[in-house]
Structure formats: structure tokens, C-alpha cells
Design a protein around this motif. Structure first.
Motif, PDB file in Angstrom:
ATOM      1  N   ASP A  56       7.702   0.159   9.476  1.00 48.62           N
ATOM      2  CA  ASP A  56       8.266  -0.898   9.925  1.00 48.62           C
ATOM      3  C   ASP A  56       8.739  -0.703  11.641  1.00 48.62           C
ATOM      4  O   ASP A  56       9.012   0.076  12.032  1.00 48.62           O
ATOM      5  CB  ASP A  56       9.409  -1.352   9.137  1.00 48.62           C
ATOM      6  N   THR A  57       8.279  -1.840  12.289  1.00 47.02           N
ATOM      7  CA  THR A  57       8.403  -1.924  13.654  1.00 47.02           C
ATOM      8  C   THR A  57       9.945  -2.159  14.032  1.00 47.02           C
ATOM      9  O   THR A  57      10.451  -1.768  15.284  1.00 47.02           O
ATOM     10  CB  THR A  57       7.552  -2.935  14.487  1.00 47.02           C
ATOM     11  N   GLU A  58      10.706  -2.752  13.268  1.00 47.98           N
ATOM     12  CA  GLU A  58      12.086  -3.021  13.438  1.00 47.98           C
ATOM     13  C   GLU A  58      13.188  -1.995  12.817  1.00 47.98           C
ATOM     14  O   GLU A  58      14.069  -1.737  12.984  1.00 47.98           O
ATOM     15  CB  GLU A  58      12.469  -4.477  12.828  1.00 47.98           C
ATOM     16  N   ASN A  59      12.569  -1.679  11.712  1.00 42.58           N
ATOM     17  CA  ASN A  59      13.325  -0.583  10.874  1.00 42.58           C
ATOM     18  C   ASN A  59      12.466   0.672  10.550  1.00 42.58           C
ATOM     19  O   ASN A  59      11.774   0.821   9.577  1.00 42.58           O
ATOM     20  CB  ASN A  59      13.951  -1.021   9.654  1.00 42.58           C
ATOM     21  N   PRO A  60      12.950   1.701  11.539  1.00 44.42           N
ATOM     22  CA  PRO A  60      11.882   2.915  11.442  1.00 44.42           C
ATOM     23  C   PRO A  60      12.182   3.849  10.098  1.00 44.42           C
ATOM     24  O   PRO A  60      11.315   4.856   9.862  1.00 44.42           O
ATOM     25  CB  PRO A  60      12.462   3.925  12.838  1.00 44.42           C
ATOM     26  N   ARG A  61      12.894   3.465   9.302  1.00 42.48           N
ATOM     27  CA  ARG A  61      13.238   4.251   7.929  1.00 42.48           C
ATOM     28  C   ARG A  61      12.699   3.350   6.833  1.00 42.48           C
ATOM     29  O   ARG A  61      12.589   3.859   5.747  1.00 42.48           O
ATOM     30  CB  ARG A  61      14.604   4.157   7.985  1.00 42.48           C
ATOM     31  N   LEU A  62      11.944   2.197   7.210  1.00 42.37           N
ATOM     32  CA  LEU A  62      11.290   1.387   6.237  1.00 42.37           C
ATOM     33  C   LEU A  62       9.567   1.805   6.276  1.00 42.37           C
ATOM     34  O   LEU A  62       9.111   1.451   7.326  1.00 42.37           O
ATOM     35  CB  LEU A  62      11.381  -0.068   6.462  1.00 42.37           C
ATOM     36  N   PHE A  63       9.101   2.023   5.084  1.00 46.73           N
ATOM     37  CA  PHE A  63       7.726   2.299   5.113  1.00 46.73           C
ATOM     38  C   PHE A  63       7.042   1.595   4.062  1.00 46.73           C
ATOM     39  O   PHE A  63       7.621   1.399   2.841  1.00 46.73           O
ATOM     40  CB  PHE A  63       7.462   3.753   4.747  1.00 46.73           C
ATOM     41  N   THR A  64       5.682   1.107   4.530  1.00 44.60           N
ATOM     42  CA  THR A  64       4.833   0.512   3.131  1.00 44.60           C
ATOM     43  C   THR A  64       3.785   1.445   3.047  1.00 44.60           C
ATOM     44  O   THR A  64       3.005   1.680   3.937  1.00 44.60           O
ATOM     45  CB  THR A  64       4.489  -0.881   3.743  1.00 44.60           C
ATOM     46  N   LEU A  65       3.700   1.860   1.746  1.00 42.79           N
ATOM     47  CA  LEU A  65       2.675   2.847   1.442  1.00 42.79           C
ATOM     48  C   LEU A  65       1.657   1.791   0.602  1.00 42.79           C
ATOM     49  O   LEU A  65       2.115   1.197  -0.166  1.00 42.79           O
ATOM     50  CB  LEU A  65       3.081   3.949   0.390  1.00 42.79           C
ATOM     51  N   TYR A  66       0.518   1.955   0.890  1.00 39.75           N
ATOM     52  CA  TYR A  66      -0.784   1.192   0.024  1.00 39.75           C
ATOM     53  C   TYR A  66      -1.775   2.153  -0.393  1.00 39.75           C
ATOM     54  O   TYR A  66      -2.200   3.086   0.053  1.00 39.75           O
ATOM     55  CB  TYR A  66      -1.138   0.126   1.038  1.00 39.75           C
ATOM     56  N   GLU A  67      -1.933   1.968  -1.915  1.00 42.09           N
ATOM     57  CA  GLU A  67      -2.996   2.725  -2.410  1.00 42.09           C
ATOM     58  C   GLU A  67      -3.832   1.618  -3.197  1.00 42.09           C
ATOM     59  O   GLU A  67      -3.595   0.713  -3.619  1.00 42.09           O
ATOM     60  CB  GLU A  67      -2.608   3.816  -3.398  1.00 42.09           C
ATOM     61  N   VAL A  68      -5.280   2.325  -3.232  1.00 46.74           N
ATOM     62  CA  VAL A  68      -6.158   1.505  -4.030  1.00 46.74           C
ATOM     63  C   VAL A  68      -6.794   2.486  -4.911  1.00 46.74           C
ATOM     64  O   VAL A  68      -7.556   3.670  -4.304  1.00 46.74           O
ATOM     65  CB  VAL A  68      -7.218   0.798  -3.308  1.00 46.74           C
ATOM     66  N   HIS A  69      -6.674   2.663  -6.321  1.00 45.26           N
ATOM     67  CA  HIS A  69      -7.290   3.494  -7.119  1.00 45.26           C
ATOM     68  C   HIS A  69      -8.512   3.082  -7.667  1.00 45.26           C
ATOM     69  O   HIS A  69      -8.904   1.775  -7.668  1.00 45.26           O
ATOM     70  CB  HIS A  69      -6.213   3.883  -8.334  1.00 45.26           C
ATOM     71  N   ALA A  70      -9.452   4.004  -7.891  1.00 45.70           N
ATOM     72  CA  ALA A  70     -10.816   3.419  -8.467  1.00 45.70           C
ATOM     73  C   ALA A  70     -10.699   2.567  -9.578  1.00 45.70           C
ATOM     74  O   ALA A  70     -11.526   1.614  -9.783  1.00 45.70           O
ATOM     75  CB  ALA A  70     -11.522   4.506  -8.818  1.00 45.70           C
ATOM     76  N   ASN A  71      -9.584   2.823 -10.433  1.00 44.66           N
ATOM     77  CA  ASN A  71      -9.475   1.790 -11.902  1.00 44.66           C
ATOM     78  C   ASN A  71      -8.015   2.532 -12.432  1.00 44.66           C
ATOM     79  O   ASN A  71      -7.551   3.175 -11.913  1.00 44.66           O
ATOM     80  CB  ASN A  71     -10.652   2.208 -12.729  1.00 44.66           C
ATOM     81  N   TRP A  72      -7.765   1.771 -13.446  1.00 44.18           N
ATOM     82  CA  TRP A  72      -6.572   2.272 -14.153  1.00 44.18           C
ATOM     83  C   TRP A  72      -6.456   3.620 -14.326  1.00 44.18           C
ATOM     84  O   TRP A  72      -5.386   4.293 -14.334  1.00 44.18           O
ATOM     85  CB  TRP A  72      -6.188   1.360 -15.375  1.00 44.18           C
ATOM     86  N   GLU A  73      -7.478   4.279 -15.098  1.00 45.29           N
ATOM     87  CA  GLU A  73      -7.304   5.592 -15.270  1.00 45.29           C
ATOM     88  C   GLU A  73      -7.159   6.416 -14.028  1.00 45.29           C
ATOM     89  O   GLU A  73      -6.448   7.647 -14.458  1.00 45.29           O
ATOM     90  CB  GLU A  73      -8.903   6.052 -15.800  1.00 45.29           C
ATOM     91  N   ALA A  74      -7.798   6.314 -12.994  1.00 46.32           N
ATOM     92  CA  ALA A  74      -7.638   7.109 -11.720  1.00 46.32           C
ATOM     93  C   ALA A  74      -6.169   6.784 -11.423  1.00 46.32           C
ATOM     94  O   ALA A  74      -5.534   7.632 -10.747  1.00 46.32           O
ATOM     95  CB  ALA A  74      -8.524   6.415 -10.553  1.00 46.32           C
ATOM     96  N   ALA A  75      -5.492   5.625 -11.572  1.00 49.54           N
ATOM     97  CA  ALA A  75      -4.390   5.406 -11.203  1.00 49.54           C
ATOM     98  C   ALA A  75      -3.120   6.461 -12.005  1.00 49.54           C
ATOM     99  O   ALA A  75      -2.250   6.840 -11.803  1.00 49.54           O
ATOM    100  CB  ALA A  75      -3.826   3.759 -11.318  1.00 49.54           C
ATOM    101  N   MET A  76      -3.382   6.350 -13.321  1.00 49.13           N
ATOM    102  CA  MET A  76      -2.782   7.085 -14.256  1.00 49.13           C
ATOM    103  C   MET A  76      -2.955   8.610 -13.916  1.00 49.13           C
ATOM    104  O   MET A  76      -1.851   9.615 -14.093  1.00 49.13           O
ATOM    105  CB  MET A  76      -3.339   6.989 -15.763  1.00 49.13           C
ATOM    106  N   TRP A  77      -4.058   8.996 -13.529  1.00 49.72           N
ATOM    107  CA  TRP A  77      -4.310  10.589 -13.123  1.00 49.72           C
ATOM    108  C   TRP A  77      -3.354  10.735 -11.864  1.00 49.72           C
ATOM    109  O   TRP A  77      -2.640  11.793 -11.703  1.00 49.72           O
ATOM    110  CB  TRP A  77      -5.631  10.636 -12.670  1.00 49.72           C
ATOM    111  N   HIS A  78      -3.196   9.860 -11.032  1.00 54.37           N
ATOM    112  CA  HIS A  78      -2.358   9.892  -9.797  1.00 54.37           C
ATOM    113  C   HIS A  78      -0.775  10.187 -10.472  1.00 54.37           C
ATOM    114  O   HIS A  78      -0.075  10.815  -9.369  1.00 54.37           O
ATOM    115  CB  HIS A  78      -2.673   8.647  -8.956  1.00 54.37           C
ATOM    116  N   ARG A  79      -0.591   9.513 -11.201  1.00 55.62           N
ATOM    117  CA  ARG A  79       0.887   9.729 -11.885  1.00 55.62           C
ATOM    118  C   ARG A  79       1.175  11.065 -12.606  1.00 55.62           C
ATOM    119  O   ARG A  79       2.192  11.552 -12.604  1.00 55.62           O
ATOM    120  CB  ARG A  79       1.227   8.381 -12.657  1.00 55.62           C
TER     121      ARG A  79
END
Length: 114
Positions: A56-79
């Protein structure tokens, strides 16, 4: 999530996290994000299409993380992947608060790299 009629477990699965890092932990957090990105690039190029973050440009402690997993199974692997669980244990002490949002893939090429 699965009660959403637009949700299809075979399609790409986007996730966003909004993370406020504890004061003074910003650099350690960024270093950890870079480690995670390097791990995903090597261990999961077919599972994780996008792993990115913005500060964030106004709050340097705030981050946005964005992920796109191939599918639901890949998202569960990630966890569940042991290395990513370990990253999560290192992540937790640096974080003041977090909020997560998931979505449904609606447009774009599912096979292209971003």
C-alpha cells in the motif's frame, strides 16, 4: 464456497489476502514473500499461475497478496504442502492482522502465464 453455482473446482482459483504486518517487520515479511515465490516457481509451476503482492502506498505495513491456483486441488496443495506450512509458521509472527477473499475465475486464458 462450493454452494456457489458459479464455482467450478476444475477452473483456476483466485485468492487475495490483505495483510497488515507488525511495525518494524516489513523487510522480514518482504524477504519471506520472496522465498515463498522462489519456492513456488520451482516446486509448483503447474499449480500456481500467479503469486504476487503489492504494498500500500499510504500504509507501508499493508500488503495485498494475490494468487491464482490452477484449480481447487492446486489450492488445497498450497495449504497442505509441508514447505508452505513451514513458511506459514514463519509468516505468523510477522503479521498483525490478515483478511482473505476468494473468487471465481470468470475471464482470461486459463493456460497462459501471467
Amino acid at each position: 464456497m462450493t454452494d456457489n453455482p458459479a464455482f467450478d473446482k476444475s477452473r483456476p482459483f483466485p485468492v487475495a489476502a490483505f495483510v497488515t504486518v507488525k511495525e518494524g517487520e516489513e523487510q522480514a515479511f518482504l524477504s519471506l514473500l520472496q522465498e515463498i515465490a522462489a519456492y513456488l516457481a520451482e516446486a509448483a509451476p503447474d499449480k500456481t499461475y500467479v503469486y504476487s503482492w503489492a504494498r500500500d502506498t499510504e500504509n507501508p505495513r499493508l500488503f495485498t497478496l494475490y494468487e491464482v491456483h490452477a484449480n481447487w486441488e492446486a489450492a488445497m496443495w498450497h495449504r497442505q504442502d509441508a514447505a508452505l506450512v513451514d513458511f506459514g509458521k514463519r509468516f505468523a509472527p510477522l503479521v498483525e492482522s490478515t483478511r482473505q477473499s476468494t473468487g471465481t475465475w470468470v475471464a482470461g486464458s486459463e493456460s497462459s502465464r501471467y
